[in-house]
Design a protein around this motif. Structure first.
Motif, PDB file in Angstrom:
ATOM      1  N   ARG A  18     -87.870 -96.415  40.470  1.00 43.40           N
ATOM      2  CA  ARG A  18     -87.405 -96.211  39.100  1.00 43.40           C
ATOM      3  C   ARG A  18     -86.796 -97.522  38.600  1.00 43.40           C
ATOM      4  NH1 ARG A  18     -82.800 -94.618  36.227  1.00 43.40           N
ATOM      5  NH2 ARG A  18     -83.253 -93.371  34.371  1.00 43.40           N
ATOM      6  N   GLY A  19     -86.861 -97.745  37.315  1.00 41.30           N
ATOM      7  CA  GLY A  19     -86.252 -98.936  36.737  1.00 41.30           C
ATOM      8  C   GLY A  19     -87.220 -99.706  35.875  1.00 41.30           C
ATOM      9  N   SER A  20     -86.699-100.349  34.854  1.00 37.07           N
ATOM     10  CA  SER A  20     -87.513-101.062  33.882  1.00 37.07           C
ATOM     11  C   SER A  20     -87.934-102.427  34.406  1.00 37.07           C
ATOM     12  CB  SER A  20     -86.743-101.232  32.573  1.00 37.07           C
ATOM     13  OG  SER A  20     -85.525-101.919  32.810  1.00 37.07           O
ATOM     14  N   SER A  21     -88.952-102.978  33.745  1.00 30.06           N
ATOM     15  CA  SER A  21     -89.386-104.350  34.006  1.00 30.06           C
ATOM     16  C   SER A  21     -88.846-105.246  32.903  1.00 30.06           C
ATOM     17  CB  SER A  21     -90.911-104.439  34.023  1.00 30.06           C
ATOM     18  OG  SER A  21     -91.459-103.617  35.034  1.00 30.06           O
ATOM     19  N   ALA A  22     -88.569-106.498  33.248  1.00 29.69           N
ATOM     20  CA  ALA A  22     -88.000-107.448  32.280  1.00 29.69           C
ATOM     21  C   ALA A  22     -86.854-106.798  31.521  1.00 29.69           C
ATOM     22  CB  ALA A  22     -89.068-107.965  31.324  1.00 29.69           C
ATOM     23  N   SER A  23     -85.928-106.223  32.268  1.00 30.18           N
ATOM     24  CA  SER A  23     -84.724-105.649  31.657  1.00 30.18           C
ATOM     25  C   SER A  23     -83.889-106.737  31.013  1.00 30.18           C
ATOM     26  CB  SER A  23     -83.898-104.912  32.713  1.00 30.18           C
ATOM     27  OG  SER A  23     -82.748-104.330  32.152  1.00 30.18           O
ATOM     28  N   GLY A  24     -84.049-107.958  31.518  1.00 28.82           N
ATOM     29  CA  GLY A  24     -83.433-109.123  30.910  1.00 28.82           C
ATOM     30  C   GLY A  24     -84.494-110.180  30.664  1.00 28.82           C
TER      31      GLY A  24
END
Length: 481
Positions: free
Chosen positions: A447-453
């Motif tokens: 789980r978790g987004s890509s390019a969160s930053g």
């Protein structure tokens, strides 16, 4: 104390003076058109963007003052609201034709004819954006083996990485979750990971220069570096215990719900909000997700990471000393409102405020007083946003995967049904220029987004922080080293 909202509503049909003057009413704009082929001439109310006239460049139109007329009015509609119809061309906020009529006293038929001519002009503004990110070129190359993480730090393995920024000296600052990976997608710097520093500094070659901040943050999320090299970090933790571990600092105070200003050595210089206390007033946050600092030192915070108990969804502005100035926005989907604002930045030649309005699947653009300028849904479900000095805009994003047969995904952390990547475009008009696909096999992501930053340096190198893939990426333009 409250929000400062002075922009007129786009849904305000009756503009002041229209009925009294007995002049033709104006069609509110391209947001209501079905597509680029729609015939605006059949509408009794028309808006003509200044950019169309200027790009057509007809000298006769300029002589009669059409181009000048747009500078005296006020716009309501943005091309972002029209989606892909106008290729992201932002409708200038001075494009209202009413001022033209008032100044030139021209007949309605003449104005309609001008608009018909302008709309028929073959310019970029009329071209539709690619419907799929794969249609865009990818001129970037992933730099393998960057950066070098010392083996003494979690055996050289990343956990969740939240943000990345370039400092005034050209070094790269990284905010991560202390090499933790649990809970997946929202890991915390607690338990066995609490003594790891959540802030790391690398030189452009990828060598570790400094590490700091151990014990200050529970759930690191937002990061900014100001002109003096000071660091601003946000903590979105809203729980007293996580996975059975107390989310408290050395003094026993629950961490989170605040924004910290640190010097480059890690000393706390200023705190915005109340540590461990949520709220919806001017002196508290509920999960502050991002922070940005203007050239004059004003601080902007995106407050309301989804979900949050107070349903906060706003941008808060403080002066350089931490005093509250104003806020704008509320939970909603109208222009100027937000749903899960996930990141923000100040950048470009106009130093506008760009907000990653994630749940609403768009970037919103404002001036630094909170005046709405544009909404750009063509950037997808945006996790992060950065605008460079050259007005290039970068965003970590996700688009629906047309090949996916399952239920449409609204969760940007989902590992199926989405095309993830970095979108590159123009911060002047919202046009899309390039797309960098996420190199990660999403089947390996829990789980978790890509390019969160996301950020970029002055040479155009792109840096991306991945929550889901537990990585930090660097890209260069093909042929550049």
């Amino acid at each position: 104390m409250g929000t400062d909202r002075t922009m007129p509503s786009p849904n305000d049909r009756d503009r002041p003076g229209n009925a009294a003057l007995g002049r033709p009413r104006l069609y509110r704009g391209p947001a209501q058109l079905a597509g680029p082929s729609a015939d605006v001439r059949r509408h009794p109310r028309i808006w003509c963007p200044r950019t169309w006239v200027e790009r057509c460049g007809d000298p006769k139109l300029r002589r009669i003052g059409v181009a000048r007329a747009w500078r005296g009015g006020q716009s309501v509609v943005t091309a972002g609201e029209a989606g892909h119809i106008l290729a992201g061309e932002a409708v200038d906020r001075r494009c209202r034709l009413m001022s033209f009529w008032r100044r030139k006293r021209m007949l309605r038929g003449v104005v309609l004819g001008v608009c018909a001519f302008v709309i028929s002009c073959p310019v970029e503004a009329q071209q539709a954006q690619p419907l799929k990110p794969a249609d865009l070129p990818n001129p970037y190359r992933l730099v393998e083996g960057w950066p070098v993480l010392p083996a003494a730090m979690n055996d050289g393995r990343w956990g969740e990485v939240s943000r990345v920024q370039v400092g005034p000296r050209g070094n790269i600052w990284v905010l991560h979750r202390c090499f933790a990976d649990k809970p997946p997608g929202s890991a915390v710097c607690l338990g066995a990971f609490k003594d790891y520093p959540p802030i790391l500094e690398f030189d452009p070659a990828g060598r570790l220069v400094a590490s700091l901040g151990a014990g200050l943050l529970a759930y690191p999320h937002g990061l900014a570096v100001d002109r003096d090299g000071n660091l601003w970090v946000t903590d979105v933790n809203d729980a007293g215990r996580v996975l059975g571990m107390p989310a408290t600092n050395a003094d026993g105070v629950v961490m989170g719900q605040d924004v910290l200003k640190l010097d480059p050595a890690g000393k706390v210089l200023l705190t915005l909000g109340k540590e461990g206390v949520s709220g919806s007033g001017p002196d508290a946050f509920d999960r502050p997700s991002g922070v940005a600092v203007a050239a004059n030192g004003d601080v902007f915070v995106s407050d309301g990471h989804y979900p949050n108990a107070h349903h906060n969804a706003r941008i808060m502005k403080f002066d350089k000393n931490g005093y509250f100035v104003k806020s704008w926005g509320k939970l909603g989907s109208a222009p100027g409102d937000f749903d899960g604002p996930h990141d923000l930045c100040i950048g470009g030649s106009q130093q506008h405020v760009y907000v990653a309005d994630r749940q609403n699947k768009r970037i919103q653009v404002f001036d630094q007083d909170g005046q709405f300028i544009a909404a750009w849904p063509q950037f997808g479900q945006v996790n992060s946003v950065f605008v460079g000095k050259d007005d290039t805009i970068y965003a970590g994003t996700a688009y629906p995967d047309p090949a996916y047969a399952g239920k449409a995904q609204d969760d940007p952390t989902a590992t199926r049904g989405l095309i993830r990547g970095i979108i590159v475009g123009s911060a002047k008009d919202g046009t899309l220029k390039a797309f960098i696909p996420d190199p990660t096999d999403l089947r390996t992501v829990v789980r978790g987004s890509s390019a969160s930053g996301i950020t970029a340096d002055d040479q155009g190198n792109i840096y991306a922080a991945d929550v889901g893939a537990h990585s930090l990426r660097k890209y260069t333009l093909q042929g550049h080293h």
